[in-house]
Write a protein that holds these residues in place. Structure first.
Motif, short mmCIF file in Angstrom:
data_model
loop_
_atom_site.label_atom_id
_atom_site.label_comp_id
_atom_site.label_asym_id
_atom_site.label_seq_id
_atom_site.Cartn_x
_atom_site.Cartn_y
_atom_site.Cartn_z
N PRO A 172 37.38 6.74 -2.71
CA PRO A 172 36.44 7.86 -2.74
C PRO A 172 35.35 7.71 -3.79
CG PRO A 172 38.68 8.65 -2.47
CD PRO A 172 38.79 7.18 -2.72
N ILE A 173 35.69 7.05 -4.91
CA ILE A 173 34.68 6.84 -5.96
C ILE A 173 33.57 5.92 -5.44
CG2 ILE A 173 34.27 5.82 -8.23
CD1 ILE A 173 37.04 6.71 -9.05
N HIS A 174 33.96 4.84 -4.77
CA HIS A 174 32.96 3.92 -4.21
C HIS A 174 32.07 4.64 -3.22
CE1 HIS A 174 36.11 0.58 -5.03
NE2 HIS A 174 35.27 0.69 -6.04
N LEU A 175 32.67 5.45 -2.37
CA LEU A 175 31.91 6.19 -1.36
C LEU A 175 30.92 7.15 -2.01
CD1 LEU A 175 31.43 6.80 1.62
CD2 LEU A 175 33.27 8.50 1.49
N ALA A 176 31.38 7.86 -3.05
CA ALA A 176 30.50 8.81 -3.73
C ALA A 176 29.33 8.09 -4.40
CB ALA A 176 31.30 9.60 -4.78
N VAL A 177 29.61 6.96 -5.05
CA VAL A 177 28.55 6.19 -5.70
C VAL A 177 27.55 5.68 -4.67
CG1 VAL A 177 28.05 4.09 -7.01
CG2 VAL A 177 29.96 5.55 -7.69
N ALA A 178 28.06 5.17 -3.55
CA ALA A 178 27.18 4.64 -2.50
C ALA A 178 26.26 5.74 -1.97
CB ALA A 178 28.01 4.05 -1.37
N ILE A 179 26.80 6.93 -1.76
CA ILE A 179 25.99 8.03 -1.24
C ILE A 179 24.90 8.43 -2.23
CG2 ILE A 179 26.03 10.48 -0.61
CD1 ILE A 179 28.78 9.99 0.62
N VAL A 180 25.28 8.56 -3.50
CA VAL A 180 24.31 8.96 -4.53
C VAL A 180 23.20 7.92 -4.67
CG1 VAL A 180 23.99 9.38 -7.00
CG2 VAL A 180 25.94 10.39 -5.80
N VAL A 181 23.59 6.64 -4.77
CA VAL A 181 22.58 5.58 -4.93
C VAL A 181 21.70 5.49 -3.68
CG1 VAL A 181 22.25 3.10 -5.22
CG2 VAL A 181 24.03 4.28 -6.51
N GLY A 182 22.32 5.62 -2.51
CA GLY A 182 21.55 5.57 -1.28
C GLY A 182 20.51 6.67 -1.21
N LEU A 183 20.88 7.87 -1.64
CA LEU A 183 19.93 8.98 -1.64
C LEU A 183 18.82 8.77 -2.66
CD1 LEU A 183 22.35 12.03 -1.26
CD2 LEU A 183 20.83 11.06 0.48
#
Length: 230
Positions: A26-37
């Protein structure tokens, strides 16, 4: 169980399954979403090619992240995720163009922007995936690729410009992807961008070649490693 916990700690929070392969947390997913945005925000602030370059960098690094440690089986899922991100990127292009009075975007350009992004972004993800497979250490793979995209290739571009070979920069990996994206999507007409020198089909073919080379290299290394284990 204890051994698995130790492996997770050594991999800096990356969960490791019984097969020894790392997976998303879940941490990887959250980081990916934030960076992607965050990589989408330059749409609304800059009128040059930074919005393209940041998005390309994010998608390539996403592919590297998924490919490191042996991730050939992730090629299709990664390409699908990149296609979804392409649609979001295209949508923000359109929204930003509507908010800025100095830019004009027609429905035809909107369609072209979406279609072009759907071609280039999955290729970027597969390019990163192929390179990621070459490295066992995920952190080294991601950091190394980030340094190349943000520092080494720009230095190569300056060097080529300095000796009068400015047209050759479009044959470098990231620049060929950016030029293909710019040419296929007409992004420079929507939000400004790189001046396209070579035709879009040529820069796209160049980047397809880089992607194929990365995937072939990753496949060769994977087979070699399997052969050594036997």
């Amino acid at each position: 169980m204890r051994k698995q916990t130790i492996m997770s700690i050594k991999n800096s929070g990356i969960a490791v399954s019984e097969s020894g392969r790392s997976r998303f947390t879940p941490i990887h997913l959250a980081v990916a979403i934030v960076v992607g945005l965050l990589c989408l925000t330059p749409h609304f602030t800059y009128g040059d090619g930074r919005h393209q370059f940041l998005a390309i960098t994010f998608v390539v690094l996403l592919g590297v992240f998924c490919g490191s440690g042996g991730g050939q089986q992730r090629a299709v899922p990664v390409a699908i995720v990149a296609a979804g991100y392409a649609l979001i990127w295209a949508a923000t292009n359109i929204v930003a163009a509507q908010l800025r009075t100095d830019l004009v975007a027609t429905p035809a350009i909107w369609l072209r922007t979406s279609a072009g992004a759907l071609v280039v972004f999955p290729l970027c993800a597969l390019f990163g995936l192929g390179l990621g497979i070459l490295f066992r250490n995920r952190s080294a793979a991601v950091i190394g690729m980030l340094l190349y995209l943000t520092h080494l290739e720009p230095l190569f571009c300056r060097g080529l410009n300095g000796i009068g070979w400015s047209s050759a920069i479009t044959y470098l990996p990231a620049m060929s992807a950016a030029k293909a994206l710019d040419g296929l999507t007409a992004a420079h007409r929507v939000l400004g961008g790189f001046a396209v020198v070579q035709p879009a089909w040529l820069t796209l073919l160049v980047f397809i070649g880089w992607t194929a080379l990365a995937l072939l290299a990753g496949t060769a290394v994977t087979r070699s490693q399997k052969g050594d284990r036997r």
